[in-house]
Scaffold this motif. Structure first.
Motif, PDB file in Angstrom:
ATOM      1  N   ARG A 100      36.343   3.524  -4.825  1.00 59.20           N
ATOM      2  CA  ARG A 100      36.917   2.316  -4.764  1.00 59.20           C
ATOM      3  C   ARG A 100      38.454   2.548  -4.071  1.00 59.20           C
ATOM      4  O   ARG A 100      38.728   1.825  -3.118  1.00 59.20           O
ATOM      5  CB  ARG A 100      37.320   1.823  -6.095  1.00 59.20           C
ATOM      6  CG  ARG A 100      36.515   0.847  -6.595  1.00 59.20           C
ATOM      7  CD  ARG A 100      37.039   0.137  -7.777  1.00 59.20           C
ATOM      8  NE  ARG A 100      35.587  -0.298  -8.482  1.00 59.20           N
ATOM      9  CZ  ARG A 100      34.970   0.209  -9.473  1.00 59.20           C
ATOM     10  NH1 ARG A 100      35.355   1.537  -9.745  1.00 59.20           N
ATOM     11  NH2 ARG A 100      33.886  -0.046  -9.969  1.00 59.20           N
ATOM     12  N   ASN A 145      30.364  -3.975   3.605  1.00 59.89           N
ATOM     13  CA  ASN A 145      30.516  -2.976   2.941  1.00 59.89           C
ATOM     14  C   ASN A 145      31.224  -3.065   1.569  1.00 59.89           C
ATOM     15  O   ASN A 145      30.762  -2.717   0.526  1.00 59.89           O
ATOM     16  CB  ASN A 145      31.396  -1.708   3.563  1.00 59.89           C
ATOM     17  CG  ASN A 145      30.435  -0.811   4.510  1.00 59.89           C
ATOM     18  OD1 ASN A 145      29.720  -0.122   4.009  1.00 59.89           O
ATOM     19  ND2 ASN A 145      30.504  -1.208   5.846  1.00 59.89           N
ATOM     20  N   ASP A 199      28.542  -5.297  -0.464  1.00 59.17           N
ATOM     21  CA  ASP A 199      27.251  -4.753  -0.410  1.00 59.17           C
ATOM     22  C   ASP A 199      26.229  -5.776   0.118  1.00 59.17           C
ATOM     23  O   ASP A 199      24.992  -5.693  -0.333  1.00 59.17           O
ATOM     24  CB  ASP A 199      26.916  -3.957  -1.684  1.00 59.17           C
ATOM     25  CG  ASP A 199      27.727  -2.746  -2.092  1.00 59.17           C
ATOM     26  OD1 ASP A 199      27.844  -2.022  -1.090  1.00 59.17           O
ATOM     27  OD2 ASP A 199      28.232  -3.213  -3.254  1.00 59.17           O
ATOM     28  N   ASN A 234      34.286   8.352   1.817  1.00 54.15           N
ATOM     29  CA  ASN A 234      33.321   7.904   0.997  1.00 54.15           C
ATOM     30  C   ASN A 234      33.617   6.524   0.776  1.00 54.15           C
ATOM     31  O   ASN A 234      34.536   6.200  -0.028  1.00 54.15           O
ATOM     32  CB  ASN A 234      33.305   8.735  -0.091  1.00 54.15           C
ATOM     33  CG  ASN A 234      32.043   8.329  -1.339  1.00 54.15           C
ATOM     34  OD1 ASN A 234      31.502   7.564  -0.825  1.00 54.15           O
ATOM     35  ND2 ASN A 234      32.103   8.783  -2.564  1.00 54.15           N
ATOM     36  N   LYS A 275      23.221   0.699   0.771  1.00 58.23           N
ATOM     37  CA  LYS A 275      23.957   1.883   1.046  1.00 58.23           C
ATOM     38  C   LYS A 275      25.187   1.441   2.105  1.00 58.23           C
ATOM     39  O   LYS A 275      24.881   1.091   3.170  1.00 58.23           O
ATOM     40  CB  LYS A 275      22.929   3.100   1.776  1.00 58.23           C
ATOM     41  CG  LYS A 275      23.650   4.531   1.233  1.00 58.23           C
ATOM     42  CD  LYS A 275      22.727   5.344   1.595  1.00 58.23           C
ATOM     43  CE  LYS A 275      23.415   7.011   1.730  1.00 58.23           C
ATOM     44  NZ  LYS A 275      24.544   6.906   2.606  1.00 58.23           N
ATOM     45  N   ARG A 276      26.630   1.804   1.476  1.00 52.00           N
ATOM     46  CA  ARG A 276      27.513   1.597   2.357  1.00 52.00           C
ATOM     47  C   ARG A 276      27.540   2.442   3.673  1.00 52.00           C
ATOM     48  O   ARG A 276      26.827   3.490   3.681  1.00 52.00           O
ATOM     49  CB  ARG A 276      28.904   1.859   1.694  1.00 52.00           C
ATOM     50  CG  ARG A 276      29.087   0.684   0.461  1.00 52.00           C
ATOM     51  CD  ARG A 276      30.405   0.773   0.071  1.00 52.00           C
ATOM     52  NE  ARG A 276      30.216  -0.503  -0.878  1.00 52.00           N
ATOM     53  CZ  ARG A 276      31.401  -0.673  -1.509  1.00 52.00           C
ATOM     54  NH1 ARG A 276      32.616   0.148  -1.402  1.00 52.00           N
ATOM     55  NH2 ARG A 276      31.415  -1.818  -2.521  1.00 52.00           N
ATOM     56  N   SER A 323      31.989   4.554  -1.038  1.00 54.09           N
ATOM     57  CA  SER A 323      31.671   3.780  -2.219  1.00 54.09           C
ATOM     58  C   SER A 323      32.702   4.343  -3.343  1.00 54.09           C
ATOM     59  O   SER A 323      32.565   3.681  -4.553  1.00 54.09           O
ATOM     60  CB  SER A 323      30.416   4.636  -2.837  1.00 54.09           C
ATOM     61  OG  SER A 323      29.470   4.179  -1.854  1.00 54.09           O
TER      62      SER A 323
END
Lengths: 255, 315
Positions: free
Chosen positions: B161, B232, B235, B157, B148-149, B159
């Motif tokens: 992009r 991050n 991942d 957020n 999980k970032r 996640s």
């Protein structure tokens, strides 16, 4: 005699088998211009480097302004008011002339752990630097890169850098080295002015300049003091003539 | 001093504009790949910029700079694995641990100069590499997956992009601004003065090593941030990010773009990673082409790409 500003006692520095400084003692009193002369290899630069802390002595003591500075690193001695110029020009080549001098002023203006403000816009430091540059006749060359300055200008800049640290004692290691006749004359005139404000130790090969400027002269041969007196007495001293001046005259006669 | 209108400044400005507008292009054309590629590039540009601070401005040839990428990355990865997902904890920890590591190796390695300095920084980075390889609880050699970032309580957020790209770009611009302020400050002038002539700086009253050490720590901390971003982004974090070839990559980016120039490392990272990407599509041996390119730059364009541009005059 006044309390000495600089006092060196029994200083010894050896390089392998060579004793570059041999049990040397001397004093510099406030306000005087004290010249150090001697033939090549007499240990003049080694002595200056020990006074400023670039070279550490094997034994002996150096007292400056009443304080034992023998084991202090060079940056701390500089803060106490001991400034030097280098025989072989040693400047920040990729910086402008004024940057070189302003950094010297900055070094004596508290710590430099200031990360945000633009140091080149600090008018106080720039003003000190500009004054020092004008002092040595480089006012118009402030923004020129050191690498673009002539040799003579670099020698003058060396002096401006030393002045900007507001020294009590200025150690000048052959400021005339490599200068032409006109440049040398300018340097002598400049030193005549400076000596009114600051105590100076001058190492120099140019005898004319030395005898014109010095209050007292110390003669070094093989790291040892063979004489220390006023210029007239040095001129008459038989041992000095033999060891140094005679030799020098012989050289000038060849020219 | 006002910025001059010369080739290198124009290129830097265009580059920044292109980086800012990239997500727009990516969305318009549906080209997601270019966005992921440039996310990676901005992260490495930040790492290279931090290396440039010590190498270009400070004259300290650190050959172990990738260690901080790993340290920043492992700080995020390990905390995430232990159930601490908040970026407000992960990231400060990444920065602090990087700073402490830099303080440790800096205070030892800065006693030396030249080749010895290069070798000691390399040795420390390799030690970090082997320590990470031995962390069996956190994947050891195989590395550690970050499931999980970092979580920033809904502020951003990671996640997403585009959001993540802008975060990386923001960190890059922030880092560059910080470096720009530093190099023009009192502190920065001292560090550059020491690079130019250490003896002179000592003689006028500066304790050179104290300034060099602080500079070394700042650079390590910035690179630790790049490490947190990198973990991050992928991942995943593994000892490989600390391997000496990674440190070499960072050095190449700095030299290619231009040592001691603010935007040099950015352009170096872009060119190096783009070339690597492009060449890998044609050949397995991208080094065969990258090597000679670097050789030409070093031989004929000292000061790198930015140096070349700087020498171009109008007309």
């Amino acid at each position: 005699m006044a309390e000495p500003l600089l006092r060196v006692d029994n200083l010894v520095r050896r390089y392998g088998g060579i004793t570059a400084t041999d049990n040397l003692s001397m004093e510099v009193v406030p306000g005087e211009l004290h010249a150090i002369i001697g033939p090549n290899g007499a240990g003049k630069t080694t002595l200056i480097s020990q006074l400023t802390g670039q070279v550490m002595p094997n034994s002996g003591t150096i007292r400056f302004a009443g304080r034992d500075v023998t084991s202090l690193p060079s940056y701390k001695r500089s803060r106490l008011g001991l400034a030097r110029s280098f025989q072989i020009t040693s400047l920040l080549k990729d910086f402008s002339a004024i940057d070189n001098v302003a950094l010297a002023a900055q070094a004596h203006d508290g710590h430099s752990f200031r990360f945000w403000g633009n140091a080149r816009k600090e008018t106080r430091l720039r003003d000190i630097a500009r004054t020092a540059l004008e002092r040595v006749g480089l006012g118009k060359r402030a923004d020129i890169m050191v690498s673009q300055l002539s040799h003579g200008e670099q020698r003058e800049l060396e002096l401006a850098v030393a002045l900007a640290t507001k020294p009590q004692l200025l150690l000048l290691d052959e400021p005339m080295a490599g200068l032409g006749v006109t440049e040398s004359a300018r340097m002598v005139a400049l030193l005549k002015e400076l000596r009114k404000e600051v105590t100076i130790v001058l190492v120099e090969h140019d005898m004319e300049a030395v005898f014109a400027l010095a209050d007292r002269i110390t003669v070094l041969v093989y790291g040892r003091v063979i004489a220390c007196d006023v210029p007239d007495a040095i001129r008459r001293d038989e041992e000095v003539k033999r060891a140094y001046l005679g030799e020098q005259h012989a050289v000038t006669r060849h020219d | 001093m006002k910025p001059k209108l010369n080739a290198s400044n124009v290129v830097a400005a265009l580059m920044c504009a292109a980086l800012i507008l990239l997500p727009v292009y990516s969305a318009a054309t549906g080209n997601i790949f270019i966005l992921t590629l440039f996310t990676r590039i901005t992260i490495f540009a930040l790492a290279a910029a931090s290396l440039n601070l010590i190498m270009g401005y400070g004259g300290m040839m650190s050959f172990g700079h990738a260690a901080y990428l790993g340290i920043g990355g492992y700080a995020v990865g390990i905390l995430a694995a232990e159930g601490i997902g908040s970026g407000f904890i992960q990231w400060p920890v990444a920065l602090v641990v990087s700073a402490l590591f830099a303080l440790l190796i800096g205070s030892l390695s800065l006693r030396t100069r030249g080749v010895y300095f290069i070798m000691i920084t390399l040795a420390f980075a390799q030690m970090a590499y082997y320590v990470a390889s031995a962390l069996s609880r956190y994947g050891g050699d195989d590395g550690l997956t970050v499931y999980k970032r970092s979580d920033f309580a809904g502020l951003i957020n990671l996640s997403d992009r585009t959001q993540f790209y802008y975060l990386c770009l923001g960190c890059l611009f922030g880092g560059l601004y910080l470096i720009w302020r530093i190099v023009n400050s009192r502190f920065g002038l001292v560090v550059q003065g020491v690079r130019s002539n250490e003896q002179r700086m000592q003689a006028i009253g500066f304790h050179a090593n104290r300034y060099r050490l602080v500079c070394f720590v700042i650079a390590g901390t910035i690179c630790g941030l790049a490490g947190a971003l990198l973990a991050n982004n992928t991942d995943f974090v593994s000892p490989a990010v600390m391997y000496w070839t990674r440190s070499g990559d960072l050095m190449v980016m700095v030299i290619l773009g231009g040592m001691g120039s603010l935007f040099g490392p950015v352009i170096g990272a872009i060119v190096y990673l783009l070339l690597e990407e492009l060449l890998s599509q044609f050949t397995e041996f991208s080094g065969l082409i990258l090597g000679p390119v670097l050789l030409l730059i070093v031989l004929f364009a000292r000061g790198g790409i930015m140096g070349l541009l700087g020498r171009m005059r109008r007309g």
